[in-house]
Every structure is written in C-alpha cells, then in structure tokens.
Design a protein around this motif. Structure first.
Motif, mmCIF file in Angstrom:
data_model
loop_
_atom_site.group_PDB
_atom_site.id
_atom_site.type_symbol
_atom_site.label_atom_id
_atom_site.label_comp_id
_atom_site.label_asym_id
_atom_site.label_seq_id
_atom_site.Cartn_x
_atom_site.Cartn_y
_atom_site.Cartn_z
ATOM 1 N N GLU A 683 0.695 -1.192 0.191
ATOM 2 C CA GLU A 683 -0.177 -0.118 0.060
ATOM 3 C C GLU A 683 1.081 1.322 0.057
ATOM 4 O O GLU A 683 1.981 1.196 0.867
ATOM 5 N N THR A 684 0.302 2.478 -0.497
ATOM 6 C CA THR A 684 1.232 3.461 -0.834
ATOM 7 C C THR A 684 0.575 4.529 0.019
ATOM 8 O O THR A 684 -0.548 4.824 -0.290
ATOM 9 N N LEU A 685 1.639 5.124 0.874
ATOM 10 C CA LEU A 685 0.895 6.405 1.548
ATOM 11 C C LEU A 685 1.681 7.599 1.011
ATOM 12 O O LEU A 685 2.988 7.585 0.779
ATOM 13 N N ASN A 686 1.011 8.910 0.589
ATOM 14 C CA ASN A 686 1.486 9.841 -0.042
ATOM 15 C C ASN A 686 1.504 11.143 1.100
ATOM 16 O O ASN A 686 0.600 11.318 1.600
ATOM 17 N N PHE A 687 2.521 12.009 0.931
ATOM 18 C CA PHE A 687 2.739 13.249 1.796
ATOM 19 C C PHE A 687 3.009 14.436 0.878
ATOM 20 O O PHE A 687 3.920 14.395 -0.084
ATOM 21 N N VAL A 688 2.739 15.613 1.306
ATOM 22 C CA VAL A 688 3.410 16.724 0.750
ATOM 23 C C VAL A 688 4.107 17.370 1.896
ATOM 24 O O VAL A 688 3.532 17.776 3.071
ATOM 25 N N ILE A 689 5.270 17.704 1.621
ATOM 26 C CA ILE A 689 6.278 18.386 2.857
ATOM 27 C C ILE A 689 6.669 19.757 2.460
ATOM 28 O O ILE A 689 7.169 19.942 1.599
ATOM 29 N N HIS A 690 6.161 20.742 3.366
ATOM 30 C CA HIS A 690 6.259 22.288 3.084
ATOM 31 C C HIS A 690 7.509 22.649 3.359
ATOM 32 O O HIS A 690 8.143 23.836 2.901
ATOM 33 N N ALA A 691 8.004 22.225 4.624
ATOM 34 C CA ALA A 691 9.283 22.868 5.151
ATOM 35 C C ALA A 691 10.292 21.213 5.342
ATOM 36 O O ALA A 691 10.261 20.957 6.578
ATOM 37 N N PRO A 692 10.657 20.953 4.210
ATOM 38 C CA PRO A 692 11.434 19.595 4.340
ATOM 39 C C PRO A 692 12.606 19.671 5.273
ATOM 40 O O PRO A 692 12.925 18.569 6.057
ATOM 41 N N GLU A 693 13.382 20.816 5.433
ATOM 42 C CA GLU A 693 14.637 20.698 6.440
ATOM 43 C C GLU A 693 13.937 20.755 7.815
ATOM 44 O O GLU A 693 15.039 20.444 8.574
ATOM 45 N N LEU A 694 12.993 20.811 7.909
ATOM 46 C CA LEU A 694 12.587 20.767 9.595
ATOM 47 C C LEU A 694 11.735 19.566 9.815
ATOM 48 O O LEU A 694 11.541 19.241 11.002
ATOM 49 N N ALA A 695 11.255 18.677 8.556
ATOM 50 C CA ALA A 695 10.292 17.562 8.939
ATOM 51 C C ALA A 695 11.092 16.158 9.591
ATOM 52 O O ALA A 695 12.040 16.024 9.174
ATOM 53 N N LEU A 696 10.353 15.658 10.567
ATOM 54 C CA LEU A 696 10.855 14.356 10.872
ATOM 55 C C LEU A 696 9.879 13.362 10.448
ATOM 56 O O LEU A 696 8.365 13.498 10.487
ATOM 57 N N VAL A 697 10.118 12.198 10.405
ATOM 58 C CA VAL A 697 9.372 11.063 9.572
ATOM 59 C C VAL A 697 9.378 10.027 10.460
ATOM 60 O O VAL A 697 10.359 9.401 10.934
ATOM 61 N N ARG A 698 8.247 9.625 11.201
ATOM 62 C CA ARG A 698 8.202 8.540 12.297
ATOM 63 C C ARG A 698 7.373 7.314 11.487
ATOM 64 O O ARG A 698 6.103 7.361 11.266
ATOM 65 N N ILE A 699 7.837 6.154 11.482
ATOM 66 C CA ILE A 699 7.248 5.177 11.140
ATOM 67 C C ILE A 699 6.857 3.990 12.210
ATOM 68 O O ILE A 699 7.872 3.595 12.724
ATOM 69 N N GLU A 700 5.593 3.663 12.428
ATOM 70 C CA GLU A 700 5.435 2.921 13.738
ATOM 71 C C GLU A 700 4.484 1.726 13.163
ATOM 72 O O GLU A 700 3.670 1.949 12.376
ATOM 73 N N VAL A 701 5.066 0.807 13.848
ATOM 74 C CA VAL A 701 4.002 -0.395 13.640
ATOM 75 C C VAL A 701 3.256 -0.871 14.766
ATOM 76 O O VAL A 701 3.589 -0.904 15.854
ATOM 77 N N GLU A 702 1.902 -1.158 14.687
ATOM 78 C CA GLU A 702 0.867 -1.297 15.792
ATOM 79 C C GLU A 702 0.168 -2.715 15.367
ATOM 80 O O GLU A 702 -0.062 -3.247 14.425
ATOM 81 N N ASP A 703 -0.276 -3.375 16.563
ATOM 82 C CA ASP A 703 -1.034 -4.373 16.397
ATOM 83 C C ASP A 703 -2.548 -3.858 16.714
ATOM 84 O O ASP A 703 -3.011 -3.218 17.765
ATOM 85 N N TYR A 704 -3.158 -4.275 15.552
ATOM 86 C CA TYR A 704 -4.518 -3.492 15.434
ATOM 87 C C TYR A 704 -5.546 -4.428 16.253
ATOM 88 O O TYR A 704 -5.389 -5.637 16.716
ATOM 89 N N ASP A 705 -6.284 -3.502 16.910
ATOM 90 C CA ASP A 705 -7.289 -4.083 17.962
ATOM 91 C C ASP A 705 -8.587 -3.316 17.832
ATOM 92 O O ASP A 705 -8.717 -2.238 17.970
#
Length: 755
Positions: A683-705
């Motif tokens: 699956e593909t997730l899309n984003f537009v980043i307006h201030a790339p030099e300040l952005a942090l990207v967090r990728i989290e895995v969760e157990d769905y309940d």
C-alpha cells in the motif's frame, strides 16, 4: 554446535564463565545475595539462580548488554566500597532503560575473567554481520523450542515454534516445507535442516520480484544490471558503477559469483537488509556538518530533571540517570541544587519526596562521562536554591573536579559579538546560571555584589517547584522583597550562558548580549511561536533559549519538541527517563551527524533577518515543497506484543510527519490478520512536505485491535533530509529506542518536487 560459538569457547575468560561462578548480586547496602552465574553453551545466554531457590532461575542475553564497568562505578557499589574492594566489583550495563546489575566476585581473578569475557562476547555480538545475526536469531529460536534438548524437532514442535515466532501459517504449506527439509525422512529436523526450512519459509517473493526485474537470466545480477538497479530504483545516479562493485565485494556470499562480478539473490537480499540498504543515508549518520558556527546555530540535545530515573514527585534521584542521558548524546544536563543538612549541597527535585544525591558526585560523574560519546561541549544548567555558603562550596567543587574542562574565562579575552562554536569548545563544560554581571566585566574586574533588577526578575528561570512556579521571595524587615544572594565565586564561573529574564523580542534586539540565555515554559514558548514565529526564529539565530516541560507534568511526561524546533529553539529539554513519541522525535533528530548531540539548523534559521515563519512557510522566498511517497511493501519477523502462547499480531503501519503546522500528517495501511512474520501490504502512503529541512518522519507498527487501543510494536524516526529513496529496509526500534533484531519493514520510497 553453532560454529561461531565454538571459536570463542576456546577463550580462557569465556571458559571461566562457562564453568560458572558464585557472584554476589547487590541491590543496596543491605541486599547482597549470592547467586550462581554461568554462560550457557550457546555462548550468548547468561543464566543465574539462587543456590536455594529450587527450580527458579533467570537468564539474559549478551545482546542486551552494552558495557561492563570495572570497580565501584555505580552508586550501589560505591556504598559498599569499604566492605568489598574495587578489584572484586563490576557492573553489567544494559541497553535502553533496563536497570544495571551490580556484582561482586569472590576473587580478583574471577572478577577479571568475567569483565574481560563479557566484553569479548559483547564485541562479538556487536560485530556480527546481517547474515550472522539472522542465523543467530534462528539458532536461538530453535534452542528455545527444543524442550527435550535432543537437537531435533518434529512437526508438532515446529508448529509450536512458528507460533512463538509470530507465524500463523497454513498447516498444509508448513507440512509441505517440513517434508522438503527433512532430507533424512526421519520425521524430525536437525538444526541445519531447520535453517533450510526457515529459509524456504522466509523466501521473500517481493525481493525476488525486484531482483527479476533487473536480472537478465533470473539467476544473478551482472555488474551492469546491478548498476541499472542502483541508478534507476535507488536514485544513486553517477556513483552507481563504483558502488555496484563495492556492494558485490561486501555482500555477495558466493565466491564464484564474486569472481564473475555478479550478485545472487542471496547477496541482493543481504545488501537490502544492511545499513547501506536502510532508509537512513549512511553518510548522514557520520559527523558531516560544519561545527564551526556559533552555538546558537545548532539544535542541542537537552535533558530536563536529568537526575531523575522516574517521575518528579517520588522518583529516585540517581547518578545513573546522568550517565544514561550522556550516553544517549545529551549535551545539556540539569542540576537542581539545594542546601544539604551536613553542609554539602544536594541535588533533587525540591519540595518533593525524590531522593537526594550529592552535588559533588554529580560533577564527578559529569567529568567522567561527559565526552564518552561526543567531544562537543556540555552545558550544565544550574537551578540554584542554595545559600551563599554552599554556593561557594559548589564553585569549589566545580573548579576542583572539572579543572580545565570547565570554561571560566572568555576564550580569547575578547567580549564576544557571537557565541563560540562547538568546534572551539570541544571537550569543555559550560555553566548556565545567573550572574552578577556580564562577561565584559571579567575583562576589567569591576564586579559588584549587588544583584541587578534584571537578575531579580530572573524568576522565570527558577523552575524550582513541581509546578515550575518562582520560589517565594524572602521578605526583609520593611516587608519588601529582599534580593536573592548570589555567591561571587559561583557567579564568576558563568561565562557564555548567563541566565536572564526574557523581556520580549524588541528588548532583546536592542539590549541582549549573545551570551544571555532565557528559559521558557512549554506554554509560553508555544504562545510565542504561534504569535511571533519569525521574531522567535531571528532571536534564536543570535542567542540560546531553553524550553522546559510545564509544571503539571508531575509524571515526567514530555511535550512535543517539534513545535520548539520549528522556531529554532536550541535547548529543548525533555525528560530522557520517559519513553514515548517525544523521545522518539529527539532520538530521530539527533540520530544524524554522528549522534554528537549537535545538529546544524537550516540556513533560514541562522539568518538574523530571516523572513521564515513556521505558520506560513509558503511565504518564505526559499519555499520548495516536496512530495514523499512511501510504498509499504512487507514486514519481517515483527515482535510479539502479547506473550500469550496462541496470540499472533494483526499488524498495520502508520507513517507520521512532524514539522511545521502544515506538515503535521498521518496515514496508515490496513491491518493484516494473524501475521507478524511476513505480512505483505503493498500500500502506498503519500505526503506533501512544505518545510522539508524541519520535518521528521516517524514510521510505527501497531497491533490492530478493534475493541481497544492498538498496541505499539516498534518504530523508527528520522529527519526527512536523511531519507534514502528506493527500495529500503526500516530496522525497527523498541519503546526504549533499542534495536529489535531482526524486525524490519520493506518499503519503496520516492521523493519528488511538486510540479
């Protein structure tokens, strides 16, 4: 036997560990109990039990440890120093927030063997390559499941093992693979056959498909084919030809393929799982930024209530908390000082039940650990509640213990127009505290003992009570507020970080000196960021500001540091002892530049006349938004959340962007039922980043309940500017920020300009 283990088993120290020793486990001055410790045959597991406690025993793995400290190097061992000499004592230090283990051997020789043996085993575990790590992981699982220790496993046992490994698979398919692996047709698998079974089970179709796209014969990638893959998919451009040869030399396990300048599917998979195939640009992991700019041009990894291991009402004050923060790259530590009953200043959270530690012990710990992971300066943020007498003693301790490490005079004798650089201050400790007057007075020695009105108003910086309220001022005999007394010798030690009250941006522009530093509560900083973002960015280009958590956070929870970094605040102090999203962001930002605790701010935050506002990034002339597209392909060996035997996870992946307000975004995949072993999303997730030099990207895995909150499984956070495009693996981290071997996600990332 595991071939790796047999080699190290011949080591004399490791032999002592395998034979076993009786060591005292020490928890306090009064709790010292004998336990029998030994290294198990796998060369990785340390087992121990009480002589008397029947069947009960405990184990831990060498991979959980990060170091061994020799001698009295913990508060507990220091407290029994008179009873047990240093050459019998050692401390096992674990990764993350797991408590240490203090031990006392029966003889110096035995202590030495354990200290050296554990160090060798830690080194071996740290230097394993990806293939060895995976083999070790499979080997560990096999041993865990082989209950009768016969080195074999029948199908029923294998099925149980798969459940333990987070795999819920079709029984027919599993039996089919089991039969194929059972070459001797004995109805059970030995370790080598199990490894073969495991490899068939983990055959990664998604990697094979990518390999097929570039391989002419479907069997190997020739040099030119690998170059094409690197240039087209991994977006490496011109450097791909030389890099292709390096990758074959480094990761291809087959000697004959290497000779022919080719890479097999095995080599391709090992490369994709390596650091070079990870989402984080390898060159950004190293120290690579310009370190010669003024201190105000850097984000600085900073801790709040550094002395606490838990919450700020009842938590334990501990030197260990300072060691842990400094080991995580922290460069600004906080010391809350109060008058001690026996004349020695103590450190603790005032007016609460937190335990107390001696100021001089904190300074000794700082001296020893300040520069173990980074050479760049440490700022000692002093919250001073002591009377003049004990302040003078504090100054003596600082000078005596820190010696030349402490900055006590201007570097070149000149009154600075801008702060010195991290490069110039390498190996130095700076004191941040109130000062009777500015550094220019150090030049001509015209100091007075009077505290100015401005100093008097520096209560905003006092952060003393659990609510961060200014302390009540004592009244003099006319009923007027008396001035707080400051010791001249302590004041003289403040050179580049003079704590002052903040009177507004206008006042700072016309009056403030570069060495003036103000502290802001999180709520005040948030308000200023929203109402006057550009002014705050400009202010922070010239001088330092420190942000601290609000007073209601008695549980030592944290605020989101991103809002403060968006306006260029350098010293954004967090409770390092509290795991969670906020510390993930801190670890993410400071995971670059050699983890040295200093990250150069973007150029538009270093310019005193900048027009940049985090509220309106599109109005800034350098505005250049980017599109980020993350195809979440698959997961590998995700950790179990629930240890109940039958439970298997239902994983989903969420990608979160933290940056200027316009960039805050979250997208997630659907969840996969009952598969934590090799789920495939595509699956593909899309984003537009307006201030790339300040952005942090967090990728989290969760157990769905569906009935309650999803459970956290693992995460990885990094700066947007450190992301490598192409097919990449994300190696997941635990809540504590430590690696969860061999859990990963396989993604395909593309970054493009917005057209």
């Amino acid at each position: 036997m595991d071939p790796e283990v047999s080699r190290i088993q011949d080591d004399p120290d490791v032999k002592v560990m395998m034979a076993g020793s009786t060591l005292r486990k020490v928890k306090s001055r009064s709790w010292k109990k004998q336990r029998h410790f030994r290294l198990l045959e796998d060369g990785l597991t340390i087992w121990y039990k009480s002589r008397w406690a029947g069947r009960g025993h405990s184990t831990f793995s060498v991979t959980e440890m990060e170091a061994v400290r020799e001698g009295h190097h913990s508060e507990v061992l220091l407290s029994i120093a008179e009873e047990f000499p240093a050459d019998l004592c050692f401390t096992l230090v674990f990764h993350g927030r797991q408590g240490n283990l203090d031990l006392v051997a029966e003889s110096p020789e035995e202590a030495k063997a354990w200290i050296q043996g554990v160090r060798k085993l830690i080194h071996k575990a740290q230097t394993m390559d990806e293939k060895e790590r995976l083999d070790q992981w499979v080997w560990d699982w096999f041993k865990k499941a082989d209950k009768n220790k016969d080195g074999k496993m029948n199908f029923k046992e294998v099925r149980k093992l798969l459940k333990m490994m987070n795999v819920d698979m079709n029984e027919e398919h599993a039996l089919h693979l089991f039969t194929m692996a059972d070459k001797s047709e004995s109805g059970s698998l030995e370790i080598e056959q199990f490894v073969h079974f495991y490899k068939m089970l983990t055959q990664r179709d998604e990697v094979w498909k990518v390999f097929q796209d570039y391989s002419g014969d479907g069997d190997k990638l020739m040099l030119e084919e690998l170059e094409n893959f690197l240039s087209i998919e991994q977006q490496e451009g011109k450097q791909s030809s030389q890099h292709a040869q390096e990758l074959i030399d480094r990761y291809e396990p087959s000697e004959s393929a290497k000779k022919h300048g080719a890479m097999t599917l095995d080599g391709f998979q090992i490369y994709l799982c390596s650091q070079e195939g990870s989402i984080f640009k390898p060159e950004h992991r190293d120290l690579h930024q310009d370190m010669s700019q003024p201190l105000s041009h850097y984000f600085i990894s900073s801790s709040h209530n550094t002395y606490l291991l838990e919450d700020q009402l009842r938590g334990q004050s501990s030197l260990e908390a300072y060691i842990q923060a400094l080991k995580r790259g922290c460069r600004c530590v906080e010391v809350d000082c109060w008058d001690g009953s026996d004349g020695e200043p103590v450190v603790y959270h005032g007016h609460t039940l937190t335990s107390k530690i001696l100021f001089r012990d904190v300074i000794s710990t700082l001296k020893e650990y300040a520069f173990k992971v980074s050479d760049f300066p440490v700022i000692l943020s002093l919250e001073n509640h002591c009377g003049v007498e004990q302040q003078t003693l504090m100054a003596q301790h600082l000078c005596h213990i820190l010696g030349e490490t402490l900055v006590t005079t201007l570097l070149d004798g000149q009154v600075p127009q801008q702060l010195p650089s991290p490069q110039k201050l390498k190996g130095k400790i700076l004191l941040k505290a109130k000062k009777i007057s500015g550094p220019e007075d150090c030049v001509d020695e015209t100091l007075t003992d009077d505290v100015s009105d401005e100093e008097e108003m520096a209560n905003d910086d006092a952060e003393s009570l659990s609510t961060e309220d200014p302390p009540a001022e004592p009244l003099n005999h006319d009923g007027k507020k008396s001035k707080s007394k400051l010791s001249k010798v302590l004041s003289d030690l403040v050179v580049y970080c003079k704590s002052v009250h903040f009177h507004g941006f206008e006042h700072a522009r016309s009056h403030a000196k570069c060495y003036d530093i103000s502290s802001f509560s999180e709520s005040k900083a948030k308000r200023l960021a929203k109402d006057a973002g550009t002014d705050f960015v400009r202010y922070n280009s010239r001088q330092l500001s420190r942000i601290y958590p609000g007073g209601l956070r008695t549980d030592s929870s944290n605020y989101n540091p991103q809002e403060m970094w968006n306006v260029g605040c350098q010293i954004v102090a967090l409770n390092f002892q509290t795991a969670g999203l906020e510390m993930d962001l801190n670890d993410g930002l400071f995971g670059q530049n050699g983890c040295c605790g200093y990250v150069l701010k973007p150029s538009f935050m270093r310019d005193g006349n900048t027009q940049f506002s985090p509220e309106k990034p599109e109005e800034w002339q350098g505005y250049k938004p980017l599109r980020l597209s993350i195809q979440v392909i698959s997961g590998q060996q995700l950790p179990k959340v629930n240890q109940k035997e039958g439970s298997i996870v239902d994983p989903l992946v969420r990608v979160e962007i933290y940056g200027v307000p316009q960039d805050q975004a979250k997208e997630e995949t659907s969840h996969i039922n009952n598969n934590g072993f090799n789920p495939v999303w595509n699956e593909t997730l899309n984003f537009v980043i307006h201030a790339p030099e300040l952005a942090l990207v967090r990728i989290e895995v969760e157990d769905y309940d569906k009935a309650s909150r999803n459970d956290f499984m693992g995460q990885f956070t990094l700066p947007f500017t450190c992301i490598q495009a192409g097919y990449r693996h994300i190696h997941l981290l635990s809540k504590d920020g430590t690696a969860i071997q061999p859990s990963s996600l396989f993604v395909n990332i593309s970054i493009s300009e917005l057209t």
